[in-house]
Design a protein around this motif. Structure first.
Motif, PDB file in Angstrom:
ATOM      1  N   TYR A  50       0.797  -1.232   0.000  1.00  0.00           N
ATOM      2  CA  TYR A  50       0.000   0.000   0.000  1.00  0.00           C
ATOM      3  C   TYR A  50       0.826   1.277   0.000  1.00  0.00           C
ATOM      4  O   TYR A  50       0.288   2.356  -0.212  1.00  0.00           O
ATOM      5  N   ALA A  53       0.792   3.233  -3.436  1.00  0.00           N
ATOM      6  CA  ALA A  53      -0.553   3.732  -3.729  1.00  0.00           C
ATOM      7  C   ALA A  53      -0.900   4.932  -2.855  1.00  0.00           C
ATOM      8  O   ALA A  53      -1.402   5.953  -3.355  1.00  0.00           O
ATOM      9  N   LEU A  54      -0.638   4.847  -1.575  1.00  0.00           N
ATOM     10  CA  LEU A  54      -0.937   5.963  -0.674  1.00  0.00           C
ATOM     11  C   LEU A  54      -0.078   7.177  -1.006  1.00  0.00           C
ATOM     12  O   LEU A  54      -0.559   8.306  -0.987  1.00  0.00           O
ATOM     13  N   ILE A  58      -3.791   7.847  -3.830  1.00  0.00           N
ATOM     14  CA  ILE A  58      -4.996   7.014  -3.760  1.00  0.00           C
ATOM     15  C   ILE A  58      -5.493   7.037  -2.323  1.00  0.00           C
ATOM     16  O   ILE A  58      -4.733   6.839  -1.381  1.00  0.00           O
ATOM     17  N   PRO A  60      -7.351   6.128   1.180  1.00  0.00           N
ATOM     18  CA  PRO A  60      -7.535   4.892   1.943  1.00  0.00           C
ATOM     19  C   PRO A  60      -8.880   4.221   1.667  1.00  0.00           C
ATOM     20  O   PRO A  60      -8.953   2.998   1.563  1.00  0.00           O
ATOM     21  N   GLU A  62     -10.570   4.160  -1.095  1.00  0.00           N
ATOM     22  CA  GLU A  62     -10.493   3.473  -2.390  1.00  0.00           C
ATOM     23  C   GLU A  62      -9.761   2.139  -2.280  1.00  0.00           C
ATOM     24  O   GLU A  62     -10.018   1.227  -3.061  1.00  0.00           O
ATOM     25  N   LEU A  63      -8.854   2.042  -1.329  1.00  0.00           N
ATOM     26  CA  LEU A  63      -8.095   0.812  -1.115  1.00  0.00           C
ATOM     27  C   LEU A  63      -8.767  -0.120  -0.111  1.00  0.00           C
ATOM     28  O   LEU A  63      -8.287  -1.217   0.141  1.00  0.00           O
ATOM     29  N   ALA A  71      -5.256   5.562   6.780  1.00  0.00           N
ATOM     30  CA  ALA A  71      -5.371   4.147   6.437  1.00  0.00           C
ATOM     31  C   ALA A  71      -5.045   3.319   7.677  1.00  0.00           C
ATOM     32  O   ALA A  71      -4.263   3.745   8.528  1.00  0.00           O
TER      33      ALA A  71
END
Length: 117
Positions: A50, A53-54, A58, A60, A62-63, A71
């Motif tokens: 992650y 992505a973070l 992006i 949290p 969305e993940l 997150a």
């Protein structure tokens, strides 16, 4: 450059590495060892998928890692009764570099000008 701060907010069972409040600080692609309290391979394996992505913005939500701006990820050690260790819950905050943000804002404001194309 995006900075991530993963802070230990809960420990279920016993963790031989972390204590409440410990942090892992990630600056860009590097672990900031001067500001990181401890690092554990089990925990880092959980965080690693992650991190990029973070850092890239992006959210949290969305993940599937939170409802707000933070997150939440836990260490993969399940703890008792399965292991003698314990699982650690991390709260991850993305900290944007204000200099970089200011530069993006300036560039964004010039989108219509001929120089920006």
């Amino acid at each position: 450059m995006e900075r991530l701060i993963a802070r230990v907010i809960e420990i279920r069972g016993k963790c031989p590495v972390f204590k409440l409040g410990d942090r892992i600080v990630i600056d860009g692609p590097e672990i900031n060892l001067r500001e990181t309290d401890a690092i554990c391979t089990h925990a880092f394996a959980s965080l690693l998928p992650y991190i990029v992505a973070l850092r890239k913005g992006i959210k949290p939500r969305e993940l599937g890692l939170g409802r707000g701006e933070k997150a939440y990820i836990q260490c993969l050690d399940p703890g008792p009764p399965y292991t003698d260790g314990g699982t650690v819950i991390f709260e991850i905050t993305v900290v944007r570099d204000e200099t970089e943000k200011s530069m993006e804002d300036c560039e964004g404001g010039n989108k219509g000008s001929p120089r920006s194309h």
